[in-house]
Design an enzyme around this catalytic site. Structure first.
Site, mmCIF file in Angstrom:
data_model
loop_
_atom_site.group_PDB
_atom_site.id
_atom_site.type_symbol
_atom_site.label_atom_id
_atom_site.label_comp_id
_atom_site.label_asym_id
_atom_site.label_seq_id
_atom_site.Cartn_x
_atom_site.Cartn_y
_atom_site.Cartn_z
ATOM 1 N N LYS A 31 -9.857 -5.419 -5.926
ATOM 2 C CA LYS A 31 -10.700 -4.255 -6.225
ATOM 3 C C LYS A 31 -9.896 -3.116 -6.825
ATOM 4 C CE LYS A 31 -13.653 -5.445 -2.494
ATOM 5 N NZ LYS A 31 -13.566 -5.526 -1.060
ATOM 6 N N LYS A 43 -3.304 -11.624 -8.017
ATOM 7 C CA LYS A 43 -4.668 -11.927 -7.591
ATOM 8 C C LYS A 43 -5.692 -10.929 -8.145
ATOM 9 C CE LYS A 43 -4.930 -8.966 -3.628
ATOM 10 N NZ LYS A 43 -5.791 -8.582 -2.548
ATOM 11 N N LYS A 58 0.835 -1.209 0.000
ATOM 12 C CA LYS A 58 0.000 0.000 0.000
ATOM 13 C C LYS A 58 0.869 1.258 0.000
ATOM 14 C CE LYS A 58 -4.508 -0.848 0.030
ATOM 15 N NZ LYS A 58 -4.623 -2.036 -0.686
#
Ligand code: TYM
Length: 331
Positions: free
Chosen positions: A198, A195, A111
């Site tokens: 979102k 993966k 992140k």
């Protein structure tokens, strides 16, 4: 009866990764466990959604949970911010979570790379809030996908550490729920890398229309095709087969597998079939999502019921924690 806790962030519509990595197990587990399934709206604040987006996404995920078959009469379905006890336990747990271990977490490093202008303290302590979510209901099992393995390991560390520091056995050490001895699930995205997620822009949502599904699947990354019989599939192709395995029948999978192995496969055909099978799988869910989103009264009654049940359980644990720590009342 073992207690199960799991949650999903409210940062957008649920996608196939959320479904096959988590929600599918929620539906199964609600029958045999004391189950708590929630919408992690506080966690989603790390990315600074607008108030309208935040509210809209929480409502959407609530409808999606129910549309998938989570039964609010069986499981406790709630919104994280409706249970302020979680925020208090998070504060208390932060006192025994250390900068070094938090900085080393893969999801924090990812992140921090993705949003370098917004490396806030909430991102750093994200695993502590997640631990609070889990241990506040004294969970034994946590159904999550492979990408949450490390966060769950940290929850285990924090629970163990609390028990050790205060010499109590207050928190069970939560374990990942793994279906029939298989590995934790990882559903790939359509872009050939890693993966489905979102924020990765590579996801098929449960609420996508058939047209959107077809458009996304037809654009999925492939290669120029096999040239040698029975060669190993490269990751981009294996990813399409993995998706096919979760939504199609075994016959369909072996049909394309055979074609791959004798080098006659046409990826266009495989994609058409994959889009059709995803659509068949998601259509009844999408229709239920639309119905539920039109029923404000029902959604708010579910949220209220869940909040009441979750708070009852959370406040019991928090009282014990306060007493163990020495935060006793003087009045
Ligand atoms: P989130 O919202 O990213 O994902 C929700 C659930 O979906 C699973 N998942 C996947 N599984 C397999 N393949 C994929 N491509 C895939 N993408 C997502 C995730 O593993 C997860 O189970 N931090 C959590 C939310 C959370 C939580 C908790 C979970 C907050 N507190 C307490 C369990 C217990 C998260 O961001 O998941």
């Amino acid at each position: 009866m073992p207690t199960v806790v799991s949650g999903i962030r409210s940062t957008g519509n649920l996608h196939l990764g959320n479904y096959f990595g988590a929600v599918k197990n929620f539906i199964e587990m609600q029958h045999h466990h004391d189950a708590y399934f929630f919408i992690a709206d506080l966690h989603s604040l790390t990315t600074h959604p607008t108030p309208e987006h935040l509210y809209g996404n929480v409502r959407q995920v609530l409808a999606e949970y129910l549309a998938c078959g989570i039964d609010p009469e069986k499981a406790t379905v709630f919104i994280q911010s409706d249970v302020p006890e979680i925020a208090e336990l998070y504060l208390l747990m932060n006192m025994n979570a250390y900068l070094g271990e938090l900085e080393r977490t893969t999801s924090f490093k990812d992140k921090a790379r993705q949003q370098p202008d917004n490396v806030n303290a909430g991102l750093l302590t994200y695993p502590v809030l997640m631990a609070a979510d889990i241990i506040i209901h004294k969970a034994h099992l946590v159904p999550v996908g492979k990408d949450q393995e490390q966060n769950l390991e940290m929850a285990r560390t924090f629970a163990r550490r609390f028990n050790r520091i205060y010499n109590v056995e207050l928190f069970p050490i939560p374990r990942p729920y793994i279906f029939e001895g298989q590995d934790m699930v990882k559903i790939p995205g359509l872009d050939g890398t890693g993966k489905m997620g979102k924020s990765e822009g590579n996801a098929v949502s449960l609420a996508d229309s058939p047209q959107e599904i077809r458009k996304k699947v037809m654009k999925a990354v492939t290669d120029s095709g096999p040239t040698v019989p029975n060669q190993q599939k490269p990751e981009v192709i294996q990813n399409l087969f993995t998706l096919l395995e979760v939504v199609s029948t075994p016959d369909v999978v072996s049909h394309f597998d055979l074609q791959y192995n004798n080098c006659t496969i046409r990826y266009g055909d495989l994609k058409k079939q994959l889009a059709e099978d995803i659509t068949n799988f998601t259509t009844p869910i999408r229709e239920r999502i639309e119905m539920l989103l039109a029923d404000d009264k029902y959604l708010s009654s579910v949220a209220k019921l869940g909040a009441d049940k979750a708070r009852a359980s959370a406040s019991r644990t928090l009282q014990e924690v306060r007493a163990v720590i020495g935060l006793k009342k003087f009045y």
